[in-house]
Design a protein around this motif. Sequence first.
Motif, PDB file in Angstrom:
ATOM      1  N   ALA A 345       0.732  -1.087  -0.013  1.00 60.07           N
ATOM      2  CA  ALA A 345      -0.136  -0.033  -0.002  1.00 60.07           C
ATOM      3  C   ALA A 345       0.871   1.238   0.030  1.00 60.07           C
ATOM      4  CB  ALA A 345      -0.984  -0.209   1.205  1.00 60.07           C
ATOM      5  N   MET A 346       2.088   1.171   0.762  1.00 60.42           N
ATOM      6  CA  MET A 346       2.887   2.339   0.821  1.00 60.42           C
ATOM      7  C   MET A 346       3.411   2.519  -0.426  1.00 60.42           C
ATOM      8  SD  MET A 346       2.862   4.102   3.813  1.00 60.42           S
ATOM      9  CE  MET A 346       1.329   4.058   3.544  1.00 60.42           C
ATOM     10  N   GLU A 361       3.419  15.342   1.005  1.00 59.68           N
ATOM     11  CA  GLU A 361       2.158  14.604   1.117  1.00 59.68           C
ATOM     12  C   GLU A 361       2.888  13.107   1.140  1.00 59.68           C
ATOM     13  OE1 GLU A 361      -0.844  15.640   2.172  1.00 59.68           O
ATOM     14  OE2 GLU A 361       0.333  17.022   2.390  1.00 59.68           O
ATOM     15  N   ALA A 362       3.506  12.593   0.203  1.00 56.71           N
ATOM     16  CA  ALA A 362       3.876  11.194   0.337  1.00 56.71           C
ATOM     17  C   ALA A 362       4.754  10.928   1.771  1.00 56.71           C
ATOM     18  CB  ALA A 362       4.958  11.148  -0.862  1.00 56.71           C
ATOM     19  N   ALA A 363       5.596  11.831   2.230  1.00 50.24           N
ATOM     20  CA  ALA A 363       6.117  11.729   3.462  1.00 50.24           C
ATOM     21  C   ALA A 363       5.206  11.503   4.695  1.00 50.24           C
ATOM     22  CB  ALA A 363       7.090  12.781   3.477  1.00 50.24           C
ATOM     23  N   ARG A 364       4.194  12.228   4.600  1.00 49.36           N
ATOM     24  CA  ARG A 364       3.137  12.428   5.603  1.00 49.36           C
ATOM     25  C   ARG A 364       2.450  10.822   5.734  1.00 49.36           C
ATOM     26  NH1 ARG A 364      -1.127  16.087   5.061  1.00 49.36           N
ATOM     27  NH2 ARG A 364      -1.975  15.726   7.252  1.00 49.36           N
ATOM     28  N   ARG A 365       2.315  10.343   4.578  1.00 50.88           N
ATOM     29  CA  ARG A 365       1.497   8.884   4.779  1.00 50.88           C
ATOM     30  C   ARG A 365       2.546   7.860   4.849  1.00 50.88           C
ATOM     31  NH1 ARG A 365      -0.854  12.861   2.259  1.00 50.88           N
ATOM     32  NH2 ARG A 365      -3.048  13.017   1.843  1.00 50.88           N
ATOM     33  N   ALA A 366       3.754   8.152   4.622  1.00 53.61           N
ATOM     34  CA  ALA A 366       4.749   7.189   4.767  1.00 53.61           C
ATOM     35  C   ALA A 366       4.833   6.879   6.448  1.00 53.61           C
ATOM     36  CB  ALA A 366       6.193   7.591   4.124  1.00 53.61           C
ATOM     37  N   TRP A 367       5.069   8.117   6.983  1.00 52.78           N
ATOM     38  CA  TRP A 367       4.994   8.359   8.670  1.00 52.78           C
ATOM     39  C   TRP A 367       4.062   7.690   9.260  1.00 52.78           C
ATOM     40  CZ3 TRP A 367       9.109   8.536  11.498  1.00 52.78           C
ATOM     41  CH2 TRP A 367      10.374   8.987  11.173  1.00 52.78           C
ATOM     42  N   LEU A 368       2.590   7.698   8.553  1.00 51.18           N
ATOM     43  CA  LEU A 368       1.499   7.147   9.368  1.00 51.18           C
ATOM     44  C   LEU A 368       1.595   5.613   9.058  1.00 51.18           C
ATOM     45  CD1 LEU A 368      -1.207   9.885   8.066  1.00 51.18           C
ATOM     46  CD2 LEU A 368      -0.538   9.431  10.342  1.00 51.18           C
ATOM     47  N   GLY A 369       1.735   5.171   7.764  1.00 52.41           N
ATOM     48  CA  GLY A 369       1.942   3.843   7.511  1.00 52.41           C
ATOM     49  C   GLY A 369       2.849   2.844   8.486  1.00 52.41           C
ATOM     50  N   VAL A 428       9.650  -1.856  10.757  1.00 51.39           N
ATOM     51  CA  VAL A 428      10.185  -0.674  10.189  1.00 51.39           C
ATOM     52  C   VAL A 428      10.898  -1.028   8.890  1.00 51.39           C
ATOM     53  CG1 VAL A 428      12.188   0.879  10.327  1.00 51.39           C
ATOM     54  CG2 VAL A 428      10.762   0.468  12.387  1.00 51.39           C
ATOM     55  N   GLY A 429      11.677  -2.265   8.602  1.00 52.40           N
ATOM     56  CA  GLY A 429      12.232  -2.688   7.688  1.00 52.40           C
ATOM     57  C   GLY A 429      10.947  -3.127   6.229  1.00 52.40           C
ATOM     58  N   ILE A 430      10.135  -3.591   6.730  1.00 49.69           N
ATOM     59  CA  ILE A 430       9.193  -4.170   5.815  1.00 49.69           C
ATOM     60  C   ILE A 430       8.349  -2.931   5.170  1.00 49.69           C
ATOM     61  CG2 ILE A 430       6.968  -5.593   5.331  1.00 49.69           C
ATOM     62  CD1 ILE A 430       7.935  -7.350   7.432  1.00 49.69           C
ATOM     63  N   THR A 431       8.071  -2.025   6.021  1.00 47.09           N
ATOM     64  CA  THR A 431       7.309  -0.890   5.513  1.00 47.09           C
ATOM     65  C   THR A 431       8.127   0.178   4.867  1.00 47.09           C
ATOM     66  OG1 THR A 431       5.795  -1.007   7.729  1.00 47.09           O
ATOM     67  CG2 THR A 431       5.864   0.979   6.232  1.00 47.09           C
ATOM     68  N   LEU A 432       9.397   0.191   5.077  1.00 45.56           N
ATOM     69  CA  LEU A 432       9.944   1.167   4.431  1.00 45.56           C
ATOM     70  C   LEU A 432      10.578   0.683   3.018  1.00 45.56           C
ATOM     71  CD1 LEU A 432      11.916   3.173   7.483  1.00 45.56           C
ATOM     72  CD2 LEU A 432       9.783   3.811   6.098  1.00 45.56           C
ATOM     73  N   ILE A 433      10.675  -0.715   2.978  1.00 45.91           N
ATOM     74  CA  ILE A 433      11.108  -1.130   1.619  1.00 45.91           C
ATOM     75  C   ILE A 433       9.944  -0.762   0.659  1.00 45.91           C
ATOM     76  CG2 ILE A 433      11.109  -3.081   0.447  1.00 45.91           C
ATOM     77  CD1 ILE A 433      13.797  -2.506   1.626  1.00 45.91           C
ATOM     78  N   GLY A 434       8.671  -0.712   1.204  1.00 45.38           N
ATOM     79  CA  GLY A 434       7.533  -0.342   0.124  1.00 45.38           C
ATOM     80  C   GLY A 434       7.549   1.168  -0.077  1.00 45.38           C
TER      81      GLY A 434
END
Length: 513
Positions: A345-346, A361-369, A428-434
Amino acid sequence: MSQTEPSVGAGGGPSAGTVDGMVVGEALGVNGPAAGAAVVAEAAGVGRVMSVWGALWEIARVALPSVLTMVSYTAMQFIDGLMVSRIEPASAVYVPAQMNGAMAAFLPISALMGLTGVVNTFVAQHLGAGRAKEGAPYAWNALWLCAAWWLVLLGWSAAVPGVFGAVHADPELVRLESGYARVLLWGGVLTMATRAIGQYFYGLHRPGVVLGAALVGNACNVAFNWVLIYGNLGAPALGVRGAAVATVLATGIELAIPLSVFLSPGMRRAMGTGGRAWRPSARHVRGLLRLGWAPALMFGNEMACWTYFVTAMVGSLGVEHNHAGSTALRYMHLSFMPAVGMSFAMTAVVGRWLGAGRPAEAARRAWLGLWIAVAYMGVCAGLFVAFRHEAIGLFVHEATPPQERARIVAIGAGVMVLGAIFQVFDAVGITLIGVLRGAGDTAVPGVVTVVLAWGLIIGGGHTMMWVAPGLGSLGLWGAATAYIVALGVFLGVRFVGGGWQRRPVVAEAAGAD
């Protein structure tokens, strides 16, 4: 005139903005060119900045179906293992045979899935840029790559029995795990195509298509398992091999659903999935390879390291350690697979906003995810510790001798504690890879993952076997924990650095025309 207003071209027909509104509106399920134009306008960055709640709702619309899809896959794997563990007569080899076979089959599949995962990036960024039709050729060429890579899977299927025979001394284990792996490899083209077409719908912000297909496929898988594992309804009792056949049959059904949507008249008209889009294209293949080689390397290498770790390193310590580790890994899947859904989704959400030229806006959503994934996997960590003995015992057959059962549970409980330690770092790793994949930042994370995996999972694991053999498989899992922690820290630092916000994938693709 603003971008949101319908306009008329020089020839009296609708302008490109109105046409884009119509096609995007139809593809995303909103009514009429005005509603579609609003979607385009939002993606292009002309709408108002959303509140935190608005951003959360946007993430939920994309992430919830993605997460539920991953949950359904995990539940299927969990139920598969549970059904295999109940095969008669009781034996400790069934559960590790299925896990080892699945990992061996997924080894070459994972590399291709890493490559085709960037279909999500291309589709999402073109959607954000208001050129949604340009995503379809990437999906088609990913399917062509799946067909070509299937030849590699067939070659690997011939080698699998010899590989397992070289690392495992138990002939029954080798027979069962080899048979399971070979069936999955023969049907591997269905798995790869299903995941590739799924990435197209993730990028298009239509994850519900993937979710519906997964739910139907997984329900079919359970039914086929009941028939083919145990020999119900007059079918032969195929045991572990029957679970593999059931998976392939169910995957074929799962693929048929998104493929039928992809090829439907509405999608052909609105998103350009027909016409010339189906033709193999060197330009689109180059685009996939340019952005996807690093994820292919990363996922393929990581799968190779984990396969060697579970089947060869842990497997060398005996069936009890293999059974305990395989069971603990199933619970880890329940934790990290929803985070994989958030990662997909990210990629779609971040890619869309970057394509629209809105990196903040991309960064805001990345932090929330990221915070959502961390919270979920943090809760899982607590459950791992609290219910570690009961969780492992669930996968040990009642007829297992008490002393053997106690050893398996004790080993597995220790692995569950180590799993709890790295849960937050894994989130952290899985989400930020996306997130980084959505931005097209794939090369450096891919290379660093390779270095860390070989240095810590393999190198660290062998070191623990040498300096602390008394720890058994817990020493090996300690090395794996160090890898996940190190990778999470690296990706966190790279994300906070912010360089990923300045990678114009759509502009690069347009420049390649």
